[in-house]
Write a protein that holds these residues in place. Structure first.
Motif, mmCIF file in Angstrom:
data_model
loop_
_atom_site.group_PDB
_atom_site.id
_atom_site.type_symbol
_atom_site.label_atom_id
_atom_site.label_comp_id
_atom_site.label_asym_id
_atom_site.label_seq_id
_atom_site.Cartn_x
_atom_site.Cartn_y
_atom_site.Cartn_z
ATOM 1 N N ASN A 230 73.215 23.850 -44.502
ATOM 2 C CA ASN A 230 74.086 22.857 -43.852
ATOM 3 C C ASN A 230 73.879 22.758 -42.345
ATOM 4 O O ASN A 230 73.857 21.675 -41.782
ATOM 5 C CB ASN A 230 75.550 23.151 -44.164
ATOM 6 N N CYS A 231 73.777 23.912 -41.693
ATOM 7 C CA CYS A 231 73.490 23.985 -40.254
ATOM 8 C C CYS A 231 73.153 25.446 -39.975
ATOM 9 O O CYS A 231 73.416 26.307 -40.821
ATOM 10 C CB CYS A 231 74.682 23.503 -39.409
ATOM 11 N N PRO A 232 72.582 25.752 -38.813
ATOM 12 C CA PRO A 232 72.243 27.149 -38.535
ATOM 13 C C PRO A 232 73.482 28.047 -38.658
ATOM 14 O O PRO A 232 74.535 27.749 -38.111
ATOM 15 C CB PRO A 232 71.728 27.098 -37.089
ATOM 16 N N GLY A 233 73.345 29.108 -39.447
ATOM 17 C CA GLY A 233 74.464 30.033 -39.633
ATOM 18 C C GLY A 233 75.462 29.595 -40.688
ATOM 19 O O GLY A 233 76.487 30.243 -40.899
ATOM 20 N N PRO B 24 83.585 8.399 -46.355
ATOM 21 C CA PRO B 24 84.795 9.149 -46.057
ATOM 22 C C PRO B 24 84.522 10.392 -45.203
ATOM 23 O O PRO B 24 83.509 11.060 -45.378
ATOM 24 C CB PRO B 24 85.312 9.553 -47.444
ATOM 25 N N GLY B 25 85.441 10.667 -44.274
ATOM 26 C CA GLY B 25 85.369 11.916 -43.496
ATOM 27 C C GLY B 25 84.348 11.913 -42.378
ATOM 28 O O GLY B 25 83.678 10.916 -42.107
ATOM 29 N N ASN B 26 84.231 13.074 -41.727
ATOM 30 C CA ASN B 26 83.282 13.224 -40.606
ATOM 31 C C ASN B 26 82.567 14.575 -40.632
ATOM 32 O O ASN B 26 82.141 15.084 -39.618
ATOM 33 C CB ASN B 26 84.010 13.026 -39.267
ATOM 34 N N VAL B 27 82.460 15.145 -41.832
ATOM 35 C CA VAL B 27 81.833 16.467 -41.988
ATOM 36 C C VAL B 27 80.394 16.467 -41.472
ATOM 37 O O VAL B 27 79.965 17.392 -40.771
ATOM 38 C CB VAL B 27 81.865 16.917 -43.470
ATOM 39 N N LEU B 28 79.640 15.424 -41.808
ATOM 40 C CA LEU B 28 78.225 15.400 -41.425
ATOM 41 C C LEU B 28 78.041 15.309 -39.917
ATOM 42 O O LEU B 28 77.097 15.884 -39.365
ATOM 43 C CB LEU B 28 77.496 14.246 -42.114
ATOM 44 N N GLN B 29 78.944 14.600 -39.246
ATOM 45 C CA GLN B 29 78.851 14.532 -37.779
ATOM 46 C C GLN B 29 78.995 15.927 -37.176
ATOM 47 O O GLN B 29 78.264 16.294 -36.247
ATOM 48 C CB GLN B 29 79.948 13.625 -37.219
ATOM 49 N N GLY B 30 79.928 16.699 -37.735
ATOM 50 C CA GLY B 30 80.118 18.080 -37.268
ATOM 51 C C GLY B 30 78.872 18.914 -37.485
ATOM 52 O O GLY B 30 78.469 19.700 -36.605
ATOM 53 N N LEU B 31 78.233 18.750 -38.643
ATOM 54 C CA LEU B 31 77.008 19.520 -38.934
ATOM 55 C C LEU B 31 75.877 19.105 -37.994
ATOM 56 O O LEU B 31 75.135 19.956 -37.503
ATOM 57 C CB LEU B 31 76.588 19.321 -40.395
ATOM 58 N N VAL B 32 75.756 17.798 -37.745
ATOM 59 C CA VAL B 32 74.698 17.318 -36.828
ATOM 60 C C VAL B 32 74.870 17.958 -35.457
ATOM 61 O O VAL B 32 73.898 18.429 -34.843
ATOM 62 C CB VAL B 32 74.711 15.772 -36.722
ATOM 63 N N LYS B 33 76.109 18.017 -34.974
ATOM 64 C CA LYS B 33 76.396 18.611 -33.652
ATOM 65 C C LYS B 33 76.049 20.108 -33.626
ATOM 66 O O LYS B 33 75.611 20.637 -32.602
ATOM 67 C CB LYS B 33 77.870 18.422 -33.287
ATOM 68 N N LYS B 34 76.262 20.772 -34.774
ATOM 69 C CA LYS B 34 75.932 22.206 -34.831
ATOM 70 C C LYS B 34 74.419 22.419 -34.900
ATOM 71 O O LYS B 34 73.911 23.447 -34.477
ATOM 72 C CB LYS B 34 76.612 22.854 -36.038
ATOM 73 N N ILE B 35 73.726 21.437 -35.456
ATOM 74 C CA ILE B 35 72.263 21.526 -35.533
ATOM 75 C C ILE B 35 71.639 21.220 -34.171
ATOM 76 O O ILE B 35 70.687 21.874 -33.743
ATOM 77 C CB ILE B 35 71.723 20.558 -36.620
ATOM 78 N N ASN B 36 72.198 20.226 -33.480
ATOM 79 C CA ASN B 36 71.704 19.861 -32.144
ATOM 80 C C ASN B 36 72.864 19.327 -31.304
ATOM 81 O O ASN B 36 73.351 18.230 -31.547
ATOM 82 C CB ASN B 36 70.586 18.819 -32.265
ATOM 83 N N ARG B 37 73.286 20.109 -30.349
ATOM 84 C CA ARG B 37 74.477 19.762 -29.544
ATOM 85 C C ARG B 37 74.300 18.460 -28.753
ATOM 86 O O ARG B 37 75.261 17.786 -28.405
ATOM 87 C CB ARG B 37 74.797 20.907 -28.583
ATOM 88 N N GLU B 38 73.048 18.119 -28.458
ATOM 89 C CA GLU B 38 72.778 16.916 -27.661
ATOM 90 C C GLU B 38 72.852 15.619 -28.479
ATOM 91 O O GLU B 38 72.894 14.529 -27.925
ATOM 92 C CB GLU B 38 71.362 17.019 -27.035
#
Length: 293
Positions: A156-159, A271-285
């Motif tokens: 899903n994302c690092p860690g 629905p939701g915003n789970v993937l946006q959170g994962l994208v941010k964890k993968i690359n903060r920029e």
């Protein structure tokens, strides 16, 4: 470049899609068409059903697909994907969004997938668990060393990795992962071992349906879960889609590749915003947004 991303199972909520139905004649028409295709009033469950009603696999998967695809279609001229990706089930939404599948065929495949997965879950007690705070390689190593069937299922994302397999093996792996230093290794409330070898009966069933479905040339590449690379060839898309049920979801790798290939904005459709959170964890920029009517 505009990347559009589509969520998978777990993003459902009571009342999902109602705003679309009430505010867009096109959405209303597509929802009614979906009721006819499925043979039951899925709109009643989406708009008024309880969280428990929405958790049933044969409802959850088509409901999330419908919310995502119909939202994309209501965006009209504003919807200009240059690349797409979907998390597990979301891959079917992404394939309708980029024109590889039409609405009706996409919905039929998603419903077939849901029923096939449900059947596979009933064959053997199986589950999934979320593992937090360990490197992927350590999780993979412990899964390989654990007796029984247990594999890395969702990157899903690092860690943050989800493992999947038979109940006993997943429980044993969780204990070993905690000993190894995992912050958490928590069994999830799911019906079965998705994205593991235990989904083989479902994969075989879905393969036949995918083979018999007409795919068109997509308008932009899809970054598929199985390869985490840009795919535009129809035959390759089909093969990857068939492999998806028993192979891991390489979401981390997909997002990293999309960024490497020029993605500047990730818009989550559904629905939701789970993937946006994962994208941010993968690359903060990375820049993220939610699609809205």
């Amino acid at each position: 470049m505009n990347a559009y991303i589509f969520p998978g199972q777990g993003a459902q909520f009571t009342g999902m899609g109602l705003n679309l139905y009430e505010n867009s004649p096109l959405a209303q028409q597509l929802f009614e068409q979906a009721n006819d295709i499925l043979g039951f009033q899925i709109t009643d469950i989406m708009f008024e059903g309880s969280a428990e009603d929405l958790k049933e696999t044969k409802v959850t998967q088509p409901a999330i697909f419908l919310h995502s695809v119909i939202l994309a279609k209501t965006l009209g001229q504003n919807f200009k994907p240059e690349m797409v990706a979907g998390h597990s089930l979301g891959e079917f939404s992404a394939l309708v969004a980029n024109g590889a599948l039409n609405f009706e065929d996409g919905l039929k495949l998603v419903f077939k997938r849901a029923l096939a997965m449900q059947k596979a879950c009933e064959l053997q007690p199986s589950t999934m668990a979320a593992v937090l705070g360990l490197e992927d390689a350590i999780v993979e190593k412990i899964c390989a060393e654990t007796p029984g069937i247990v594999v890395a299922a969702n990157y899903n994302c690092p860690g943050q990795l989800v493992i999947s397999g038979d109940v006993d093996a997943v429980n044993k792996a969780c204990e070993a992962l905690k000993t190894e230093g995992a912050k958490r290794a928590l069994v999830l409330p799911v019906g079965g071992a998705f994205h593991s070898p235990l989904m083989e009966p479902a994969r075989e069933e879905l393969a036949a349906a995918i083979e018999n479905t007409l795919f068109s040339k997509p308008i932009c590449p899809i970054y598929q879960n199985v390869t985490a690379k840009a795919v535009i060839d129809k035959a390759a898309i089909k093969l990857n889609l068939i492999s998806q049920l028993t192979a891991p979801v390489r979401w981390t790798q997909s997002v990293q590749q999309m960024i490497a290939d020029g993605a500047t904005l990730f818009t989550e459709v559904g629905p939701g915003n789970v993937l946006q959170g994962l994208v941010k964890k993968i690359n903060r920029e990375a820049e993220t947004a939610s699609a809205s009517l």
